[in-house]
Every structure is written in C-alpha cells, then in structure tokens.
Write an enzyme that holds these catalytic residues in place. Structure first.
Site, PDB file in Angstrom:
ATOM      1  CG  ASP A  22      -1.924   1.407   1.322  1.00 51.67           C
ATOM      2  OD1 ASP A  22      -2.103   1.611   0.304  1.00 51.67           O
ATOM      3  OD2 ASP A  22      -2.642   1.335   2.277  1.00 51.67           O
ATOM      4  CG  PHE A  23       1.518   5.456  -1.713  1.00 52.55           C
ATOM      5  CD1 PHE A  23       2.887   5.560  -2.171  1.00 52.55           C
ATOM      6  CD2 PHE A  23       0.968   6.823  -1.708  1.00 52.55           C
ATOM      7  CE1 PHE A  23       3.617   6.746  -2.218  1.00 52.55           C
ATOM      8  CE2 PHE A  23       1.745   8.216  -1.607  1.00 52.55           C
ATOM      9  CZ  PHE A  23       3.066   7.875  -2.084  1.00 52.55           C
ATOM     10  CG  ASP A  24      -1.869   7.535   0.936  1.00 53.32           C
ATOM     11  OD1 ASP A  24      -1.390   8.639   0.929  1.00 53.32           O
ATOM     12  OD2 ASP A  24      -2.499   7.174  -0.167  1.00 53.32           O
ATOM     13  CG  ASP A 198      -1.833   2.099   6.359  1.00 53.77           C
ATOM     14  OD1 ASP A 198      -2.201   1.947   5.181  1.00 53.77           O
ATOM     15  OD2 ASP A 198      -2.174   3.275   6.979  1.00 53.77           O
TER      16      ASP A 198
END
Length: 249
Positions: A22-24, A198
């Site tokens: 995932d990124f954020d 997250d």
C-alpha cells in the site's frame, strides 16, 4: 534476529518474488492533504533497486486512483501500479458498461448534494467509483457524513462500499485488494509474495496470503498479518533488508 527478519530472508530467496505495498501510511506518512503525500526517500530508493533485480516484481496496491497514485508516488515502470483497490491496473483501467456508468453518475450526483458545503469533506473521483474523504473534517461532520453515505449512496444496488481510515470508497464494480493481489500473483507467476499495508482495506490482501508469503501490518489495529511494524520508517528498514537479502541470495 526477529521473526520478521527471518521471514524476510526466507521470502527473499524464492525464485520469483512479488513485493506489493500500500502507499499511504506504508511508503508515505499520512498527511492532511493527500496530494502532498510522498514516499520516504529510503523506501523509494530501496523499491527502485528491488524493481531492477531479476525475477523480482514490485507493485503499489492502493485505494488511490491510478493517475493520482503515479503522481504522488513518483514511480513509473518497471514498478507496477494498481489503483482504486484493484479497480485499475496499469495495463488497462477499469472499463464500465452503460449500466455501471449510469449508476456511477447517479452516485456522484447524490454525493455532491450530500456533502456540498460540509467543511473538510472532499470527493475523489475515480474511473469506477468515488471516495469520500473526511480526514480534515470536524469529528461531528465526519461522523454525520459517513453515516449519511452509508445509508444513502452506499446502500444502492450495485454499489460496493469499502471503508478505510477517514475515508469510504464507493465503487460500481466489485473490487478489493485481495482479489487484485491474486490476479497479479497469477499474471507474473510469483513463487511468493511480501505484502505490507496499514488500512482495514489491506486486510483482504492479508487474507489471501499463502504459506511462504509474508504479510506485514503497519501501525495499530486488528489484522490477519503475521507480522507488524510501527510505521513508514520501519517499512524503509524492512525494504532495505529485503534488498540486501535478495541481492545476496
């Protein structure tokens, strides 16, 4: 050496590896203005190096729209991009039929009326849906908007709602990160997967991991992942360790 260190060294040794993140909140710290999010330089450097290794595929799997994900991450080929929770692959964006397009237009119109004038609430338009962001809204506004979305447009037939951290994603196609991970795994014929996320939306991906895979939950919260780290700084350390192990295999 921790259990996670052992797991990283083991997964680094497989013939063909998929590294998906995932990124954020994973590569980039969470920020109040989503367009200002950027990956930590250490993580960006490690991912870039991993993506150049033979039989190693690196992919970002995000709830962001594909174009937005590319813009904030700064990554390009050979790093793969999957946006909108799996609704968009970088080799072809989601395509809607006439009924889905009509449904999406109706959802957007309803949302614009519902959130119009609400302070701190932002709509993010995507090819197959729309996300309602309430991170910058006062708590009472955020709660009211999320409740109204849930009983309104999210309850429409043919609409898939995916709640996240201070956001709810609405899509007119059935998508999730777990299904996207399965598709990518099969397409590249990966022997094992390392996935880090997250958000609650990442749990669908953790649930699809198989023996020999490595799942890493970033931050607090219930999870199906076997391993956990505190935040993006720890992810950077993990990626550097994976790079060293994969390079020296």
């Amino acid at each position: 050496m921790t259990d996670l260190d052992d797991a990283v060294r083991a997964v680094a040794s497989v013939p063909r590896l998929l590294v998906a993140l995932d990124f954020d909140g994973v590569l980039a710290p969470i920020v109040n203005v989503p367009s200002e999010a950027r990956p930590l330089p250490e993580s960006a450097a490690a991912l870039g190096a991993l993506a150049t290794l033979s039989d190693t595929v690196v992919a970002l799997v995000s709830g962001r729209g594909l174009a937005d994900l590319a813009a904030v991450s700064g990554f390009g080929s050979p790093i793969r991009m999957i946006g909108s929770h799996g609704g968009e692959f970088d080799d072809g964006a989601a395509v809607l039929d006439d009924a889905q397009r009509e449904r999406l237009d109706a959802v957007v119109a309803e949302l614009e009326e519902l959130v119009g004038g609400e302070p701190g609430v932002v709509l993010e338009h995507k090819p197959a849906g729309v996300a309602v962001h309430v991170r910058n809204a006062p708590p009472e506004v955020a709660s009211r908007v999320i409740d109204a979305v849930g009983t309104g447009p999210a309850a429409r037939d043919g609409v898939e709602a995916t709640p996240g951290k201070a956001v709810v994603d609405l899509s007119v196609v059935q998508i999730n990160k777990g299904a996207a991970l399965d598709v990518l795994r099969e397409r590249i014929e990966a022997d094992a997967v390392l996935f880090a996320g997250d958000d609650v939306t990442d749990e669908t991906a953790f649930a699809r991991l198989r023996p020999g895979d490595v799942g890493v939950k970033v931050g607090p919260g219930d999870t199906a992942a076997e391993h956990r780290v505190d935040g993006p700084l720890d992810v950077a350390k993990l990626l550097k360790g994976l790079l060293a192990a994969r390079t020296g295999r």
